[in-house]
Design a protein around this motif. Sequence first.
Motif, PDB file in Angstrom:
ATOM      1  N   GLN A 178       0.811  -1.217   0.000  1.00 34.25           N
ATOM      2  CA  GLN A 178       0.000   0.000   0.000  1.00 34.25           C
ATOM      3  C   GLN A 178       0.848   1.272   0.000  1.00 34.25           C
ATOM      4  OE1 GLN A 178      -3.370   0.629   2.407  1.00 34.25           O
ATOM      5  NE2 GLN A 178      -4.185  -1.442   2.205  1.00 34.25           N
ATOM      6  N   ILE A 179       2.059   1.205   0.537  1.00 30.64           N
ATOM      7  CA  ILE A 179       2.873   2.426   0.589  1.00 30.64           C
ATOM      8  C   ILE A 179       4.014   2.409  -0.433  1.00 30.64           C
ATOM      9  CG2 ILE A 179       2.298   2.817   3.009  1.00 30.64           C
ATOM     10  CD1 ILE A 179       5.216   1.960   3.651  1.00 30.64           C
ATOM     11  N   GLY A 180       3.983   1.453  -1.364  1.00 27.29           N
ATOM     12  CA  GLY A 180       4.905   1.512  -2.493  1.00 27.29           C
ATOM     13  C   GLY A 180       6.191   0.730  -2.352  1.00 27.29           C
ATOM     14  N   TYR A 181       6.220  -0.267  -1.445  1.00 27.83           N
ATOM     15  CA  TYR A 181       7.409  -1.112  -1.299  1.00 27.83           C
ATOM     16  C   TYR A 181       7.119  -2.509  -1.855  1.00 27.83           C
ATOM     17  CZ  TYR A 181      10.044   2.364   1.236  1.00 27.83           C
ATOM     18  OH  TYR A 181      10.741   3.501   1.555  1.00 27.83           O
ATOM     19  N   GLN A 182       8.118  -3.077  -2.514  1.00 31.60           N
ATOM     20  CA  GLN A 182       7.930  -4.350  -3.192  1.00 31.60           C
ATOM     21  C   GLN A 182       7.951  -5.541  -2.250  1.00 31.60           C
ATOM     22  OE1 GLN A 182       7.156  -4.468  -6.504  1.00 31.60           O
ATOM     23  NE2 GLN A 182       7.091  -2.241  -6.247  1.00 31.60           N
ATOM     24  N   SER A 183       8.478  -5.376  -1.058  1.00 29.23           N
ATOM     25  CA  SER A 183       8.581  -6.499  -0.135  1.00 29.23           C
ATOM     26  C   SER A 183       8.463  -6.029   1.300  1.00 29.23           C
ATOM     27  CB  SER A 183       9.920  -7.227  -0.312  1.00 29.23           C
ATOM     28  OG  SER A 183      10.988  -6.411   0.138  1.00 29.23           O
ATOM     29  N   ALA A 184       8.084  -6.961   2.182  1.00 28.26           N
ATOM     30  CA  ALA A 184       8.009  -6.645   3.605  1.00 28.26           C
ATOM     31  C   ALA A 184       9.392  -6.315   4.150  1.00 28.26           C
ATOM     32  CB  ALA A 184       7.395  -7.818   4.365  1.00 28.26           C
ATOM     33  N   THR A 185      10.414  -6.965   3.613  1.00 28.82           N
ATOM     34  CA  THR A 185      11.782  -6.707   4.083  1.00 28.82           C
ATOM     35  C   THR A 185      12.183  -5.265   3.836  1.00 28.82           C
ATOM     36  OG1 THR A 185      12.400  -9.004   3.647  1.00 28.82           O
ATOM     37  CG2 THR A 185      14.184  -7.407   3.856  1.00 28.82           C
ATOM     38  N   ALA A 186      11.902  -4.754   2.625  1.00 30.38           N
ATOM     39  CA  ALA A 186      12.235  -3.363   2.306  1.00 30.38           C
ATOM     40  C   ALA A 186      11.428  -2.406   3.178  1.00 30.38           C
ATOM     41  CB  ALA A 186      11.968  -3.095   0.831  1.00 30.38           C
ATOM     42  N   PHE A 187      10.158  -2.747   3.407  1.00 32.45           N
ATOM     43  CA  PHE A 187       9.310  -1.910   4.257  1.00 32.45           C
ATOM     44  C   PHE A 187       9.833  -1.879   5.691  1.00 32.45           C
ATOM     45  CE2 PHE A 187       5.578  -2.378   7.235  1.00 32.45           C
ATOM     46  CZ  PHE A 187       5.403  -1.015   7.434  1.00 32.45           C
ATOM     47  N   ILE A 188      10.207  -3.017   6.243  1.00 29.75           N
ATOM     48  CA  ILE A 188      10.722  -3.085   7.617  1.00 29.75           C
ATOM     49  C   ILE A 188      11.987  -2.242   7.744  1.00 29.75           C
ATOM     50  CG2 ILE A 188      11.761  -4.623   9.335  1.00 29.75           C
ATOM     51  CD1 ILE A 188       9.821  -6.809   8.291  1.00 29.75           C
ATOM     52  N   ARG A 189      12.870  -2.329   6.734  1.00 30.86           N
ATOM     53  CA  ARG A 189      14.105  -1.553   6.761  1.00 30.86           C
ATOM     54  C   ARG A 189      13.782  -0.044   6.756  1.00 30.86           C
ATOM     55  NH1 ARG A 189      16.004  -2.995   2.149  1.00 30.86           N
ATOM     56  NH2 ARG A 189      16.752  -4.997   2.935  1.00 30.86           N
ATOM     57  N   PHE A 190      12.851   0.357   5.907  1.00 28.37           N
ATOM     58  CA  PHE A 190      12.428   1.761   5.829  1.00 28.37           C
ATOM     59  C   PHE A 190      11.852   2.223   7.166  1.00 28.37           C
ATOM     60  CE2 PHE A 190       8.440   4.245   5.301  1.00 28.37           C
ATOM     61  CZ  PHE A 190       8.975   5.473   4.939  1.00 28.37           C
ATOM     62  N   PHE A 191      10.993   1.418   7.758  1.00 29.68           N
ATOM     63  CA  PHE A 191      10.327   1.813   8.997  1.00 29.68           C
ATOM     64  C   PHE A 191      11.326   1.963  10.142  1.00 29.68           C
ATOM     65  CE2 PHE A 191       7.705   1.315  12.785  1.00 29.68           C
ATOM     66  CZ  PHE A 191       6.579   2.061  12.467  1.00 29.68           C
ATOM     67  N   LYS A 192      12.239   1.033  10.250  1.00 32.35           N
ATOM     68  CA  LYS A 192      13.209   1.076  11.348  1.00 32.35           C
ATOM     69  C   LYS A 192      14.163   2.264  11.215  1.00 32.35           C
ATOM     70  CE  LYS A 192      14.909  -2.577  13.276  1.00 32.35           C
ATOM     71  NZ  LYS A 192      15.602  -3.854  13.550  1.00 32.35           N
ATOM     72  N   GLN A 193      14.428   2.688   9.997  1.00 27.65           N
ATOM     73  CA  GLN A 193      15.282   3.869   9.800  1.00 27.65           C
ATOM     74  C   GLN A 193      14.667   5.117  10.427  1.00 27.65           C
ATOM     75  OE1 GLN A 193      15.762   4.083   5.571  1.00 27.65           O
ATOM     76  NE2 GLN A 193      17.592   2.793   5.534  1.00 27.65           N
ATOM     77  N   HIS A 194      13.320   5.182  10.434  1.00 25.19           N
ATOM     78  CA  HIS A 194      12.629   6.369  10.913  1.00 25.19           C
ATOM     79  C   HIS A 194      12.117   6.242  12.344  1.00 25.19           C
ATOM     80  CE1 HIS A 194      12.507   8.503   7.016  1.00 25.19           C
ATOM     81  NE2 HIS A 194      12.444   7.289   6.491  1.00 25.19           N
ATOM     82  N   GLU A 195      11.761   5.035  12.760  1.00 24.63           N
ATOM     83  CA  GLU A 195      11.107   4.863  14.057  1.00 24.63           C
ATOM     84  C   GLU A 195      11.982   4.159  15.099  1.00 24.63           C
ATOM     85  OE1 GLU A 195       8.185   5.769  15.318  1.00 24.63           O
ATOM     86  OE2 GLU A 195       7.520   6.839  13.540  1.00 24.63           O
ATOM     87  N   THR A 196      13.092   3.590  14.696  1.00 25.94           N
ATOM     88  CA  THR A 196      13.992   2.770  15.540  1.00 25.94           C
ATOM     89  C   THR A 196      13.368   1.433  15.926  1.00 25.94           C
ATOM     90  OG1 THR A 196      13.342   3.670  17.718  1.00 25.94           O
ATOM     91  CG2 THR A 196      15.048   4.876  16.493  1.00 25.94           C
ATOM     92  N   LEU A 197      12.036   1.367  16.028  1.00 25.74           N
ATOM     93  CA  LEU A 197      11.342   0.107  16.292  1.00 25.74           C
ATOM     94  C   LEU A 197      11.030  -0.599  14.981  1.00 25.74           C
ATOM     95  CD1 LEU A 197       8.639   1.354  18.837  1.00 25.74           C
ATOM     96  CD2 LEU A 197      10.764   0.165  19.403  1.00 25.74           C
ATOM     97  N   SER A 198      10.840  -1.910  15.041  1.00 24.27           N
ATOM     98  CA  SER A 198      10.334  -2.629  13.872  1.00 24.27           C
ATOM     99  C   SER A 198       8.827  -2.391  13.780  1.00 24.27           C
ATOM    100  CB  SER A 198      10.602  -4.127  14.012  1.00 24.27           C
ATOM    101  OG  SER A 198       9.765  -4.686  15.017  1.00 24.27           O
ATOM    102  N   PRO A 199       8.202  -2.611  12.616  1.00 23.56           N
ATOM    103  CA  PRO A 199       6.745  -2.448  12.517  1.00 23.56           C
ATOM    104  C   PRO A 199       5.993  -3.324  13.516  1.00 23.56           C
ATOM    105  CG  PRO A 199       7.707  -2.600  10.330  1.00 23.56           C
ATOM    106  CD  PRO A 199       8.805  -2.909  11.294  1.00 23.56           C
ATOM    107  N   GLY A 200       6.478  -4.564  13.723  1.00 26.98           N
ATOM    108  CA  GLY A 200       5.822  -5.454  14.678  1.00 26.98           C
ATOM    109  C   GLY A 200       5.899  -4.916  16.092  1.00 26.98           C
ATOM    110  N   GLU A 201       7.048  -4.381  16.471  1.00 27.90           N
ATOM    111  CA  GLU A 201       7.206  -3.811  17.816  1.00 27.90           C
ATOM    112  C   GLU A 201       6.324  -2.579  17.985  1.00 27.90           C
ATOM    113  OE1 GLU A 201      11.870  -5.083  18.672  1.00 27.90           O
ATOM    114  OE2 GLU A 201      11.406  -3.245  17.559  1.00 27.90           O
ATOM    115  N   PHE A 202       6.252  -1.757  16.936  1.00 27.21           N
ATOM    116  CA  PHE A 202       5.416  -0.563  16.976  1.00 27.21           C
ATOM    117  C   PHE A 202       3.951  -0.947  17.138  1.00 27.21           C
ATOM    118  CE2 PHE A 202       2.798   2.692  14.992  1.00 27.21           C
ATOM    119  CZ  PHE A 202       3.324   3.867  15.493  1.00 27.21           C
ATOM    120  N   ARG A 203       3.498  -1.941  16.385  1.00 26.19           N
ATOM    121  CA  ARG A 203       2.090  -2.384  16.464  1.00 26.19           C
ATOM    122  C   ARG A 203       1.782  -2.919  17.848  1.00 26.19           C
ATOM    123  NH1 ARG A 203      -0.115  -5.984  11.673  1.00 26.19           N
ATOM    124  NH2 ARG A 203      -1.242  -4.082  11.057  1.00 26.19           N
TER     125      ARG A 203
END
Length: 306
Positions: free
Chosen positions: A277-302
């Motif tokens: 939905q946000i334009g990333y081809q894989s969950a791995t790329a999305f997780i890397r993007f999210f952690k760069q900005h939030e320090t937490l992983s998406p799972g930890e944030f949720r």
Amino acid sequence: MTKTPALSTETPEPLEQLLAQLAFGSELHFESGFCDHWNLLTTKSSKAALHVVTQGQLWMAIPGRLQEQVLLEAGDAIFFSHSFRHWLSDEPVDEHTNEVDFANFCVPDHVERGLVCYDIAVESPLTANLFQVMPDYIHLPANQQSGRLSPLIQLIRQEAQARQPGYQAAISRLSDVVVLHLLRQVLSDDSMQQGLLAALKDPALRRVVLAIMDEPGADWTVETMAALAFLSKSAFAERCHKVMAMTAKSLLDELRLQRCRYLLIHSELSLELIAEQIGYQSATAFIRFFKQHETLSPGEFRALHH
């Protein structure tokens, strides 16, 4: 005789248009006095929220972000642009804080401290977009409230303290007006402008922000964003820097980050679907993007906000 010039009451056109299109509905959610030791952890909600301190002082803290907790004084307002679980307490919150039983709330005998809370239901896509690009919360101390906002909040405090017949209906009906005045102050006060919020006051950047929010997963480039703003690539980059102190890529990243944070809190979508939905081809790329900005992983944030 010298004619006194009339004072202009016109609101700048982009801001007037924005405020006129907002649609939301506020309702009284919680009103109480407190005594002794107390704290509460709010539950997750799909609504925005506004708190007004009617008496005394209290602390607000967000789980996982305890280092930035805020002391709220009588007359202060704090606006949550979207649902974030947060602590309200009579003393600073730490990692060992546990929620105290509701029996410690004293109504109406003890009002050393008092609080009024509103839920704010979003009733239009534009309002939802505005709330998503606003900071997670905005603290407006009593001495920084401009225009008619301060008298309105003082009226709420007086109604809550006097508790005359119909006082809850009175403070509930005041809520929409309070929220509108708060948004007016936030959107018109240059000292509060930052990042995406500042972009909404710029007609060219506003078109780009709203378009990306509608389709965050599209193949956005600096060229496509500049074309939507009717600017050259270099002029668009310069406008982003001047208005938001951001690059064009930072603008795109921030909007995508806002969307995925919202989806992590308010949906049960898998990481793969959120990535798509946000334009990333894989969950791995999305997780890397999210952690760069939030320090937490998406799972930890949720997990933190559920």
